[in-house]
Design a protein around this motif. Structure first.
Motif, mmCIF file in Angstrom:
data_model
loop_
_atom_site.group_PDB
_atom_site.id
_atom_site.type_symbol
_atom_site.label_atom_id
_atom_site.label_comp_id
_atom_site.label_asym_id
_atom_site.label_seq_id
_atom_site.Cartn_x
_atom_site.Cartn_y
_atom_site.Cartn_z
ATOM 1 N N ALA A 66 28.532 39.178 21.801
ATOM 2 C CA ALA A 66 27.390 38.520 21.174
ATOM 3 C C ALA A 66 27.349 38.690 19.663
ATOM 4 C CB ALA A 66 26.099 39.070 21.779
ATOM 5 N N SER B 242 27.419 35.583 17.197
ATOM 6 C CA SER B 242 26.210 34.758 17.196
ATOM 7 C C SER B 242 25.135 35.374 16.318
ATOM 8 C CB SER B 242 25.663 34.614 18.628
ATOM 9 O OG SER B 242 26.586 33.941 19.442
ATOM 10 N N VAL B 243 24.941 36.692 16.446
ATOM 11 C CA VAL B 243 23.922 37.353 15.643
ATOM 12 C C VAL B 243 24.284 37.267 14.161
ATOM 13 C CG1 VAL B 243 22.929 39.606 15.114
ATOM 14 C CG2 VAL B 243 23.125 38.849 17.490
ATOM 15 N N GLY C 128 26.240 35.081 12.731
ATOM 16 C CA GLY C 128 26.209 33.691 12.293
ATOM 17 C C GLY C 128 24.810 33.230 11.926
ATOM 18 N N GLY C 129 23.808 33.871 12.480
ATOM 19 C CA GLY C 129 22.434 33.514 12.131
ATOM 20 C C GLY C 129 21.911 34.276 10.930
#
Lengths: 251, 251, 251, 251, 251, 251, 251, 251
Positions: free
Chosen positions: F186, F189-190, F192-193
């Motif tokens: 994960a 994703s974290v 990338g934000g």
């Protein structure tokens, strides 16, 4: 009646090793209800096939205890016994019978004597190639242990169908045919179109690459275009013989 | 003997449509050797189960021709018949028998009359849930077509095992048990530990998500911890009944 | 030389629709270098097989333009043509040839005339069951388009091997055998053990359940125990015929 | 004529070890019909390729017996021979030929002498990377055993296409091209767009992670956008050469 | 306050070995902010479960450092500790507690003392077969470490359901039931239909062939027909106990 | 100019061993055109990244020859070098640089000197857990070899997000972020934000059970809900650094 | 007591339609033992959760009969009810409650009234994106049916973690957190590192491409690096709420 | 300041429809804190790419509300918009821009005007075949929305490599190359060996049979033998353009 000291010792060792829960040990010690350590000794009466010891991934000690308990009143079979465990079990149970190439060990039965009725056995175990032999032997030994009349026909894979020809008369009188094959697993389909008996199909992990350790023949056998084929797990010679036993028990 | 004109017309239409190769047509027209259009009319004598018409993915015309040819001398069964095809076949063969919910159509046999011996049939078909019914009915209708004594026990999935209790006496006298289940596919394992008969396990595509259209119960059944279970393809009720027929033919 | 106005109109419409990039359009308009719109007209000279239009997932307009461009100097074939597109293409190209059951359309060749040499063709296309026919027809039509001598043998699946017997003489003189089968996909293995020709194996998506849309016969064919089998993609009748063409082009 | 004592001894040892069924042994002892122990000595006449010994998973003794039987009248090849087995076979058959890096051993043929016609061989075996060499060598040695003119082109993977350039003239005159590649398996597609010969694609298990032991190049090759590619099993260099033999036998 | 020399030495060794980035080391050396080396010492306060050392694939040194850091103020647990590492850790931390059969090592707690309340524990861990024991022990030891009252019930797989009978009273009073099973993974479904407690299902990699290293029971458990089953990763005894802890922390 | 005798000897040994085809050898001997043995020395000029030696599955000799040839004029890197090969290469190339924990060896560059600009590097490599370190080190060493400014941030997996906090300032100024994670994958994703830089996601085979050797984080990263994430193969630290190099080469 | 005529009529219709086996009907008609048609009315007492009607793949008539039978004495819930069936059920049971967006219908309970305690509910259902809403609503409605205090927090996927911030106080006091997510399924891991409550993870089939209809988030959730996560089947909102009920029933 | 009545109405309708939880609504009504309904309006500042509306599986109303909210201050893009929704959005937002073939709709930007710099754009999007066009257009439109200079090169699949030749000069000056391919997915490997720019690889679901809806090119691209390739999800043209934006934002 007090418990036999040696048995008590074994019990406590098992508690210490975590093999038996405290609850189970307490039940054994107070009421002798579970003397068999959760083994299932009445399974044979209920299902025609008694409890069998699956040896893969077990310690020698676990296998030995299970054989001792289950073998007290009935013959008992252990499968997936490696060579080292097999020799050690023979030391412990000198009257036992070891078939090393089949990975089988048993008490109270003979796995090795060939069937005098052959080639007219009730169960014929057919292999596609010589790499399928270990699985076929597990089936043959289990069938003998279960009291079935059985013999082997080897190396009749579909790339040379004429090799099947001389065996057709005996295959046509068999009551159950066990087809053992790896690679593309086509043998059960061909047999299913030729004989009257139900076909028990055993995929083997023989092959490489896109065989995926037996997945390919497993899928092929499940999709057989010939009706009357029942499939068991990959390399599960034992399961095939057990199914044959259940089929013949009712006949 | 010259060919019947209507038959000749059908033959030529099939050549035009590409259903029959020129070579086959030529063989039929010259020597009448292949009048059956590669159908396999002696399969029943050879394997106890005659050729069956698998209707899925076929045109009405293909199904009709096959039924006509195969049904000339023997009863004949067609499976996976959709509702529209079923009605059209009834128009064409008014004496045929259609069981719409089972997807079955046949000539020369009765799929619908219940077994008078029930609940003491030779074959008992057990389902885990009501979504498994269409597959169970395909098995029941096929069993009847093949002349077996059979009946259904429904909705006894493992989440409510007490529902199995009242059926145990009849299950214990059955000669073959067909277990039909989707979701986690645990029914054959439970039955395999309770009864003497061989278990034919039929995974169904009932379920969702990680059921993967029947893959989960298929794998579960192949890994059954109870010996004596033979598995057929997902949703293959016909195959289960055919295997039961072969098992019982030898008894 | 200025561009033909109708052609220019088509070009601009394609730019507007995003079918042609600005860069490509500019190249065409200035130097006429890329008049063929990235089509590959010399592929036949390079590889013996000219560019073919794969119709699946394309609009009628895309298919029509490609046929028009590629068909200017050579015959051209389109595959995976649905019935509606097929009829519309016939309206546009009245001299074209449509074989609806095979999903084929072509300009400048005849897909439908049977081979006068049959049953002694160079290429024999063999199917296991009648559900495999659409794929076999795609192979047959493509073979004819490519100028090969070819014919079909149908319905000789391994559950009834005796049906293969009458075809063995012609199969043994064939130069290439294309085996088309779904379900367990065993046909190429059986053929590979019987004939001298290379076997091109085509798995089909015929079947259900654990067939997984052709994955099972695909894996089975890749694991064939008979040597000399080359596998193409699932349902890829075109690819099988193209491979046959390349094999025969060198002989 | 009575049986040779040494041969009889071997036969009985095999019966004891379960390698040969009682039925087979009886047939050999009475009528000498099956002297070859279910081997298939006429396969070469039937299919152009004689029976080959697949050594993986077999004992040295099994390999030795098969070589002895099959090699009595014809040359015979064994594949997937590990280094230890290879040396032991050389001790037993001093005139045999071992190619250790290719895992091949044979009697009656020479696997190692390079093709004098190179670089104008009929069969060119092309590899993408140096990790593909063992599979390519299995193909090369098998091709030589089967009497084909063949040579290797190495290390021309698609990340450096210019390396393919100098080989194009010979590739364009080849009759069969065998493309051996792991990783993304793109080499057959590129070759298929450049040459006239049929491409036999061999995926290798070279790679890591999402390569999944050759599954990725296998799938890629089956989906090649270039027509005229036939795929064999992962790492199956033998199968590729056998297919080449069948292709060239008819030319 | 200057850094302890031994600690500084360890820090620098870790930088040299690449275990700690320069940035982290600099932060530690200047402000002592990250003295814990990215460990997460407040996790217990935040989530009820403190950071645990997952030993698989780690070097002895990595495990030792983590235990030392995390164990300074709280008890700390390490899982998946092989026998060799376990003995070496005992040498280093003589007051630690090693349960070799469970692969567990901890500081500041006792993994081995049985629960005095048994058989009325809050958490009951049930196994289908004796091969599931290592995973069940990981769950039992973790539960003890987390302060839960827990005990084991072994060998009550669904092929012998009567073995479950004597345990039903205690299972019905449990607050959480952890069901550990390989093969077809049916145990959680059966339990879920019999008891009030939530079921935590742990698939194990026990089995062979189409078990696919635990994939089959994993899928079966996710498809359980009994509601109220939560699944954790294959062989994840630790995760099951951690979930039990979180469930009971709120009650 | 005649060939250097030692070089000639090596060449002939390679021909004998089948490492080099006769055709290649002939080309080298006559015109010296292919002195580099199909190596690709101009790749760096063409693609910014020179040819790298992938050591997995290669013999020490193959690795040594490749390093020698490629390293004549440029620095050269070898990846996936096991400890034994690494030491042997150091013996052969005493000026080489070995980073054993990263599996890297190179000539003409320094893999081990930390970046003086840290923590303000252009490339930041972030790991979720300490088991991801070997892959992260392969990325770090490759980045250094390629001349990039890079450093590591370790152990900031999503179960303890606060650990990411102190690194946000440097992550927000980075030009490329490489996120290395196993288990549920994960981290990309974290990240990338949270940051502006492109994220290169590297799944690792860290984990067990349903992790399937990295398949789970691979799929998770491909499905990232944060845009701007590019994924490389499982455990492919080298590939991540190479992509970073190409990204930064254009800036 | 004789049977109610309307009930008798329904019974016979069901026999005719094959919904009820003859055996079951006979049992009902003679002794009224199985009046409930194998439904399981005591399941609630046994397991805290009564039998629920799974509507997917069932006919309206099957759903209606089950609701009528089960709803006689208790509230009853049906899930996976399509819009058309929902409206028809409302016509039949005017006092029923339909929540179309959640696919739920029930008798004797209210699915729609929001929880007055929110945002301090025992159960908080959290979604990553708005595509996860239908599954979250199935969970919410089921929770309400089972008498739980529950509310929704939506759209807090890990690409924008700050959106989670304002909900942390209520999440930290919740007794159970249900995390619903598709795509990469990272939400349960992040939540598991932040809160004390057990996390029930529900993967959804939201996404495309390599999401594989929910397989990716399913695998990710099973591999969560945060302990204390229990996973249910893909899209199984009902199962998540049922597990929450069992967890809270014991507190 | 009181809430705008129209906005309040919308809010309450959303609460009624279950789109917004009670808690969220209450927060909006009391403090106006969450006026954006959990949308993430600061994402652009944080990550260079603002929140985008993913239209697949959403109702028209959900899409419309999100566009209205997000589009108040910034341009906003919606992807995966079907034709019907696209037209309805144009009615609602007459100044919006719809590109139907790309499935894109946006407010405040122009998706359709070609790049005046072409063929010297920073981003070049290359497709293997014309079936890849929809995905390539999603990438092109997104790139334009994000302010990048971009153009398309179509139909240069690896079966006809010479078609790539005329585009090499512009590809060699590009800063990012996006390679879009289905079937065997070999295009990124070939490009990665020819150009300096980083390659963003987009697998498409183009193909059939063993393509498995894009899995084959996905795996092939992850295994590319050319370094410097980053892969995004199947058919994810948007994600490729977003990654390109992040790469170019730092240059």
């Amino acid at each position: 009646m007090p418990m036999d000291p040696k048995k008590l010792h074994t019990l406590l060792q098992n508690v210490a090793a975590g093999n038996i829960s405290c609850e189970n040990a307490q039940a054994v010690l107070t009421g002798h209800v579970h003397e068999e350590l959760t083994l299932d000794p009445w399974r044979q009466a209920r299902t025609t096939i008694g409890e069998v010891v699956f040896g893969q991934g077990k310690t020698l000690e676990q296998i030995r205890i299970s054989l001792e308990e289950l073998g007290r009143h009935h013959p008992v079979l252990a499968t997936r016994i490696c060579a080292a465990h097999g020799q050690a079990l023979l030391d412990f149970f000198p009257h036992g019978c070891l078939w090393e190439e089949a990975g089988l060990f048993c008490l109270g039965a003979d796995l090795l004597s060939a069937d005098p009725k052959a080639p007219n056995s009730d169960v014929i175990i057919v292999t596609a190639g010589s790499s399928d032999l270990p699985v076929a032997r597990e089936a043959l030994g289990t069938a003998r242990f279960l009291g079935l009349s059985a013999h082997l026909v080897t190396d009749v894979g579909v790339a040379g169908l004429h090799r099947l020809q001389p065996h057709l008369p005996s295959l046509r009188q068999a009551k159950v045919v066990i087809a053992v094959a790896g690679m593309e697993g086509a043998l059960p389909s061909v047999l299913g179109g030729l004989v009257k008996a139900p076909i028990i199909a055993v995929p083997t992990s023989t092959g490489y690459g896109a065989n995926f350790a037996g997945l390919t023949p497993l899928l092929a056998m499940l999709n057989s275009c010939a009706p009357g084929v029942g499939v068991v797990n990959i390399d599960n010679g034992f399961g095939a013989a057990a199914l044959a036993k259940k089929i013949l028990a009712g006949s």
